[in-house]
Design an enzyme around this catalytic site. Sequence first.
Site, PDB file in Angstrom:
ATOM      1  N   THR A 155     -23.095 -21.485   7.742  1.00 54.46           N
ATOM      2  CA  THR A 155     -21.794 -21.819   8.331  1.00 54.46           C
ATOM      3  C   THR A 155     -20.895 -20.592   8.420  1.00 54.46           C
ATOM      4  OG1 THR A 155     -19.744 -23.022   7.888  1.00 54.46           O
ATOM      5  CG2 THR A 155     -21.102 -22.547   5.995  1.00 54.46           C
ATOM      6  N   ASP A 156     -19.972 -20.612   9.396  1.00 50.14           N
ATOM      7  CA  ASP A 156     -18.986 -19.521   9.494  1.00 50.14           C
ATOM      8  C   ASP A 156     -18.019 -19.535   8.304  1.00 50.14           C
ATOM      9  OD1 ASP A 156     -17.555 -21.805  10.198  1.00 50.14           O
ATOM     10  OD2 ASP A 156     -16.741 -20.988  12.066  1.00 50.14           O
ATOM     11  N   GLU A 157     -18.002 -20.661   7.565  1.00 41.22           N
ATOM     12  CA  GLU A 157     -17.057 -20.748   6.442  1.00 41.22           C
ATOM     13  C   GLU A 157     -17.386 -19.755   5.328  1.00 41.22           C
ATOM     14  OE1 GLU A 157     -15.794 -24.684   5.255  1.00 41.22           O
ATOM     15  OE2 GLU A 157     -16.478 -25.520   7.150  1.00 41.22           O
ATOM     16  N   TYR A 187     -17.880 -25.639  -1.359  1.00 37.66           N
ATOM     17  CA  TYR A 187     -18.912 -25.812  -0.322  1.00 37.66           C
ATOM     18  C   TYR A 187     -19.325 -24.463   0.257  1.00 37.66           C
ATOM     19  CZ  TYR A 187     -20.648 -26.382   4.463  1.00 37.66           C
ATOM     20  OH  TYR A 187     -21.367 -26.255   5.628  1.00 37.66           O
ATOM     21  N   LYS A 223     -22.890 -22.276   0.089  1.00 33.67           N
ATOM     22  CA  LYS A 223     -23.653 -21.837   1.275  1.00 33.67           C
ATOM     23  C   LYS A 223     -23.829 -20.315   1.249  1.00 33.67           C
ATOM     24  CE  LYS A 223     -24.955 -24.015   4.319  1.00 33.67           C
ATOM     25  NZ  LYS A 223     -26.182 -24.834   4.547  1.00 33.67           N
TER      26      LYS A 223
HETATM   27  P1  NAD Z   1     -25.021 -33.711   7.170  1.00 32.08           P
HETATM   28  O1  NAD Z   1     -24.214 -33.865   5.927  1.00 32.08           O
HETATM   29  O2  NAD Z   1     -24.744 -34.607   8.334  1.00 32.08           O
HETATM   30  O3  NAD Z   1     -26.576 -33.880   6.833  1.00 32.08           O
HETATM   31  C1  NAD Z   1     -27.164 -33.331   5.698  1.00 32.08           C
HETATM   32  C2  NAD Z   1     -28.500 -34.026   5.457  1.00 32.08           C
HETATM   33  O4  NAD Z   1     -29.096 -33.445   4.293  1.00 32.08           O
HETATM   34  C3  NAD Z   1     -28.368 -35.532   5.186  1.00 32.08           C
HETATM   35  O5  NAD Z   1     -29.259 -36.253   6.000  1.00 32.08           O
HETATM   36  C4  NAD Z   1     -28.715 -35.678   3.711  1.00 32.08           C
HETATM   37  O6  NAD Z   1     -29.347 -36.920   3.400  1.00 32.08           O
HETATM   38  C5  NAD Z   1     -29.643 -34.493   3.504  1.00 32.08           C
HETATM   39  N1  NAD Z   1     -29.687 -34.052   2.094  1.00 32.08           N
HETATM   40  C6  NAD Z   1     -28.635 -33.844   1.266  1.00 32.08           C
HETATM   41  N2  NAD Z   1     -29.072 -33.470   0.046  1.00 32.08           N
HETATM   42  C7  NAD Z   1     -30.432 -33.437   0.108  1.00 32.08           C
HETATM   43  C8  NAD Z   1     -31.453 -33.109  -0.817  1.00 32.08           C
HETATM   44  N3  NAD Z   1     -31.161 -32.772  -2.091  1.00 32.08           N
HETATM   45  N4  NAD Z   1     -32.736 -33.147  -0.415  1.00 32.08           N
HETATM   46  C9  NAD Z   1     -33.055 -33.508   0.859  1.00 32.08           C
HETATM   47  N5  NAD Z   1     -32.119 -33.846   1.795  1.00 32.08           N
HETATM   48  C10 NAD Z   1     -30.827 -33.801   1.422  1.00 32.08           C
HETATM   49  O7  NAD Z   1     -24.882 -32.182   7.553  1.00 32.08           O
HETATM   50  P2  NAD Z   1     -24.760 -31.507   9.000  1.00 32.08           P
HETATM   51  O8  NAD Z   1     -23.357 -31.589   9.438  1.00 32.08           O
HETATM   52  O9  NAD Z   1     -25.842 -32.015   9.868  1.00 32.08           O
HETATM   53  O10 NAD Z   1     -25.049 -29.998   8.612  1.00 32.08           O
HETATM   54  C11 NAD Z   1     -26.372 -29.482   8.584  1.00 32.08           C
HETATM   55  C12 NAD Z   1     -26.333 -28.052   8.115  1.00 32.08           C
HETATM   56  O11 NAD Z   1     -25.485 -27.290   8.971  1.00 32.08           O
HETATM   57  C13 NAD Z   1     -25.768 -27.897   6.702  1.00 32.08           C
HETATM   58  O12 NAD Z   1     -26.556 -26.947   6.018  1.00 32.08           O
HETATM   59  C14 NAD Z   1     -24.358 -27.390   6.912  1.00 32.08           C
HETATM   60  O13 NAD Z   1     -23.955 -26.564   5.851  1.00 32.08           O
HETATM   61  C15 NAD Z   1     -24.495 -26.628   8.214  1.00 32.08           C
HETATM   62  N6  NAD Z   1     -23.259 -26.576   9.024  1.00 32.08           N
HETATM   63  C16 NAD Z   1     -22.685 -27.715   9.521  1.00 32.08           C
HETATM   64  C17 NAD Z   1     -21.541 -27.620  10.320  1.00 32.08           C
HETATM   65  C18 NAD Z   1     -20.900 -28.827  10.946  1.00 32.08           C
HETATM   66  O14 NAD Z   1     -19.952 -28.664  11.721  1.00 32.08           O
HETATM   67  N7  NAD Z   1     -21.380 -30.046  10.711  1.00 32.08           N
HETATM   68  C19 NAD Z   1     -20.970 -26.385  10.577  1.00 32.08           C
HETATM   69  C20 NAD Z   1     -21.557 -25.257  10.038  1.00 32.08           C
HETATM   70  C21 NAD Z   1     -22.724 -25.369   9.292  1.00 32.08           C
END
Ligand code: NAD
Length: 328
Positions: free
Chosen positions: A128-130, A155, A159
């Site tokens: 993430t950009d965060e 968080y 990351k």
């Molecule tokens: P999300 O929270 O919707 O999905 C995360 C998934 O991971 C869920 O299905 C959950 O069941 C699974 N999970 C959690 N803990 C687990 C474990 N211990 N073992 C196996 N599975 C597990 O997240 P997202 O929004 O789809 O984000 C996906 C990735 O992208 C993350 O790594 C997040 O840091 C990164 N990200 C997201 C955003 C955003 O805007 N949503 C922005 C930047 C980066």
Amino acid sequence: MQTNKLLITGGAGFIGGNFVQYMINKYPQYSIYNLDLLTYVGDLTKHRQIGKRENYHFVKADITDRQTIMTLFEKETFDYVVHFAAESHVDRSITDPERFVRTNVLGTQVLLDAAKQIGVKKFIHVSTDEVYGELSFDPNTFFTEETPLQPNSPYSASKAASDLLVRAYYETFGLPINITRCSNNYGPFHFPEKLIPLTISRVLNDEKVPVYGDGKNIRDWLHVLDHCAAIDLVLHNGVNGEVYNVGGRNERTNLQVVKTIIHSLGKSEDLIEFVPDRLGHDKRYAIDPAKLETLGWKPTYTFDTGISQTIDWYKKNKWWWKPLIERK
Ligand code: NAD
């Protein structure tokens, strides 16, 4: 025919779920394994169209469970790993940081060990950009891949720690990795606790929409399908060891986003309710995606086209998000 085995972790979540569907449709010759623990945010109903395909496999497992993960990797000998699984909600990291360290840091390390053990062709770590911290409101400043890591929330700190482990496995063991760092995603199948889907669902129900502080915090919005295309490109063309930033060049204040949704749905701004600001709320994030653009990527959605597609999707797909709000 040679088939590539692709493991996608977190494929029951928002971005991972979109990526599973994107890849299974684009590469029918790939075997796609979706590994997910199905935490409160994980949900498989989104895959009801593809769930029975021969080249789709679901594995319920915890990425911190070393023995299960090692056994799975040795059995399936994956070619590629794209790692999305994480605890991802900043507010929850403020109330329960330990869970974030366990999943995001220790879980990533278990996957890295398993990938090293069998010798995968590529390990993509979705970050993430965060991790870069926050920017000032000066519109000429952007995060680049060279920006120092200065995470501000539990968080983003978890990351950043996982990013550094991934980098170390490249430097120490030569594991072929890439790290992608994206801005805020939005689009179909976004869990209704995050700003855009929360606002759409509340406005559709004529309920109050909470806005933190004065609503002037700025985020750069990336449509999830543009993000999927970026990861696909990095998976196949990324230079090993490199970091790629993914951003939509769509900066908006949180208040602008909320007002856009309210106006599109023909409702009143009286629905807005300002609430006390989030602790340590970063002012602004904005990404310079120039490095990724040199690989041939560019976003296909503007914020206007993306948000209207997303609002339309939530109007037509209440079957998906209503039960999730009820079970929260
Ligand atoms: P999300 O929270 O919707 O999905 C995360 C998934 O991971 C869920 O299905 C959950 O069941 C699974 N999970 C959690 N803990 C687990 C474990 N211990 N073992 C196996 N599975 C597990 O997240 P997202 O929004 O789809 O984000 C996906 C990735 O992208 C993350 O790594 C997040 O840091 C990164 N990200 C997201 C955003 C955003 O805007 N949503 C922005 C930047 C980066």
